[in-house]
Design a protein around this motif. Structure first.
Motif, PDB file in Angstrom:
ATOM      1  N   PHE A   1       0.851  -1.204   0.000  1.00  0.00           N
ATOM      2  CA  PHE A   1       0.000   0.000   0.000  1.00  0.00           C
ATOM      3  C   PHE A   1       0.886   1.253   0.000  1.00  0.00           C
ATOM      4  O   PHE A   1       1.895   1.280  -0.683  1.00  0.00           O
ATOM      5  CB  PHE A   1      -0.976  -0.006   1.189  1.00  0.00           C
ATOM      6  N   GLU A   2       0.547   2.244   0.830  1.00  0.00           N
ATOM      7  CA  GLU A   2       1.361   3.467   0.879  1.00  0.00           C
ATOM      8  C   GLU A   2       2.605   3.282   1.732  1.00  0.00           C
ATOM      9  O   GLU A   2       3.509   4.111   1.721  1.00  0.00           O
ATOM     10  CB  GLU A   2       0.540   4.644   1.413  1.00  0.00           C
ATOM     11  N   GLY A   3       2.619   2.236   2.534  1.00  0.00           N
ATOM     12  CA  GLY A   3       3.766   2.015   3.394  1.00  0.00           C
ATOM     13  C   GLY A   3       3.338   1.619   4.798  1.00  0.00           C
ATOM     14  O   GLY A   3       2.225   1.121   5.008  1.00  0.00           O
TER      15      GLY A   3
ATOM     16  N   GLY B   1       5.330  -3.565  -3.841  1.00  0.00           N
ATOM     17  CA  GLY B   1       5.496  -4.148  -2.516  1.00  0.00           C
ATOM     18  C   GLY B   1       6.951  -4.454  -2.254  1.00  0.00           C
ATOM     19  O   GLY B   1       7.771  -4.478  -3.183  1.00  0.00           O
TER      20      GLY B   1
HETATM   21  N1  SAH Z   1       4.242   5.573  -0.682  1.00  0.00           N
HETATM   22  C1  SAH Z   1       5.573   5.057  -0.696  1.00  0.00           C
HETATM   23  C2  SAH Z   1       5.704   3.892  -1.682  1.00  0.00           C
HETATM   24  C3  SAH Z   1       4.979   2.673  -1.252  1.00  0.00           C
HETATM   25  S1  SAH Z   1       5.247   1.322  -2.326  1.00  0.00           S
HETATM   26  C4  SAH Z   1       6.536   6.174  -1.077  1.00  0.00           C
HETATM   27  O1  SAH Z   1       6.173   7.027  -1.883  1.00  0.00           O
HETATM   28  O2  SAH Z   1       7.669   6.183  -0.572  1.00  0.00           O
HETATM   29  C5  SAH Z   1       4.770  -0.036  -1.305  1.00  0.00           C
HETATM   30  C6  SAH Z   1       5.894  -0.809  -0.665  1.00  0.00           C
HETATM   31  O3  SAH Z   1       6.738  -1.332  -1.665  1.00  0.00           O
HETATM   32  C7  SAH Z   1       6.802  -0.025   0.253  1.00  0.00           C
HETATM   33  O4  SAH Z   1       6.295   0.057   1.541  1.00  0.00           O
HETATM   34  C8  SAH Z   1       8.089  -0.841   0.202  1.00  0.00           C
HETATM   35  O5  SAH Z   1       8.067  -1.906   1.136  1.00  0.00           O
HETATM   36  C9  SAH Z   1       8.059  -1.427  -1.187  1.00  0.00           C
HETATM   37  N2  SAH Z   1       8.937  -0.706  -2.117  1.00  0.00           N
HETATM   38  C10 SAH Z   1       8.541   0.123  -3.117  1.00  0.00           C
HETATM   39  N3  SAH Z   1       9.587   0.612  -3.774  1.00  0.00           N
HETATM   40  C11 SAH Z   1      10.691   0.090  -3.220  1.00  0.00           C
HETATM   41  C12 SAH Z   1      12.092   0.247  -3.473  1.00  0.00           C
HETATM   42  N4  SAH Z   1      12.560   1.034  -4.436  1.00  0.00           N
HETATM   43  N5  SAH Z   1      12.948  -0.447  -2.681  1.00  0.00           N
HETATM   44  C13 SAH Z   1      12.490  -1.237  -1.698  1.00  0.00           C
HETATM   45  N6  SAH Z   1      11.177  -1.414  -1.405  1.00  0.00           N
HETATM   46  C14 SAH Z   1      10.282  -0.748  -2.160  1.00  0.00           C
END
Ligand code: SAH
Length: 244
Positions: A128-130, A153
């Motif tokens: 989700f958003e985190g 995720g």
């Molecule tokens: N709203 C957050 C993104 C959430 S994406 C932001 O803008 O920062 C959902 C989940 O995917 C995150 O909680 C993380 O666990 C994982 N995730 C997304 N991108 C990632 C990345 N580049 N590296 C590691 N984990 C990532």
């Protein structure tokens, strides 16, 4: 101890990963094949999966809720995630607790080596958003990113991290040395590789490689690595040059 019987064998593995996820079926996934898969079967590392939903309460077993302050999406609840982390953390368990997160420090080969030395890791996969900030702070989670892009995720991030660590474990790669002169290990990208046939589509293998002269070959490879790094990754090149 009786309910820990399942873990007993696993806990003896030289490197132990515990994954907290809402998608346990994704594991071991690609890590069940090839080098990592064989190493897993041979007990060189272990993989425990905890389903975050198992730590939710109430009829609906909610793991997420709407963001405080409004906005799109959902946030993983700190109470549920906190219980999952506590369940993953054994007594005296000193393994780093990591949240895969785009806000984290970028995973590097140096970090991979230090995680290997740490004997394992507890890896929380966000969705989700985190994740609620209070559980990140309250459980001392170290945020690690696998690059400047957004995944849906943390699971693929956890797999990337584990794959990079597992191939370094003793007995996993065929030849011990094959981990050592790879890209990033020396601060440089790797030199180009060639193999048979000696002529392919009119292109020959660089002559020096057939010379049998090990010193000259090593020198040539080093020069290639320097040139390639300078061209493609000026950031790495500058850091390397400063070290020289
Ligand atoms: N709203 C957050 C993104 C959430 S994406 C932001 O803008 O920062 C959902 C989940 O995917 C995150 O909680 C993380 O666990 C994982 N995730 C997304 N991108 C990632 C990345 N580049 N590296 C590691 N984990 C990532």
């Amino acid at each position: 101890m009786s309910d820990e019987t399942n873990n007993e064998g696993l806990n003896e593995a030289p490197w132990r990963a515990t994954i907290l996820t809402l998608y346990p079926d994704m594991f071991p996934g690609p890590l069940g094949t090839s080098l990592a898969g064989r190493a897993l079967e041979n007990g060189l590392w272990s993989l425990d999966i905890l389903h975050i939903r198992d730590f939710a309460e109430g009829k609906h077993r909610n793991v997420d809720d709407t963001p405080a302050g409004g906005g799109a999406g959902m946030v993983l609840r700190p109470d549920v995630v906190g219980r999952a982390i506590d369940a993953a953390t054994g007594e005296g368990d000193m393994r780093p607790r990591i949240l895969l997160s785009p806000r984290g420090k970028s995973l590097t080969q140096e970090k991979v080596r230090s995680l290997k030395e740490a004997g394992g890791a507890i890896l929380l996969c966000g969705r989700f958003e985190g994740v609620d900030q209070r559980v990140i702070d309250g459980r001392n989670l170290e945020e690690i990113s696998i690059g400047d892009y957004i995944l849906s995720g943390g699971e693929l991030g956890a797999m990337v991290l584990m794959d990079a660590v597992v191939r370094l474990l003793p007995g996993v790669m065929g030849k011990v040395a094959s981990g050592e002169d790879e890209s990033f290990e020396s601060g440089l990208l790797e030199y180009p590789h060639y193999t048979r046939p000696t002529i392919w589509e009119g292109h020959e293998i660089p002559e020096i490689l057939a010379s049998g002269h090990h010193g000259k070959i090593a020198q040539w490879r080093h020069e290639q690595a320097v040139a390639l790094t300078k061209e493609r990754r000026p950031d790495l090149y500058e850091a390397w040059e400063a070290e020289e």
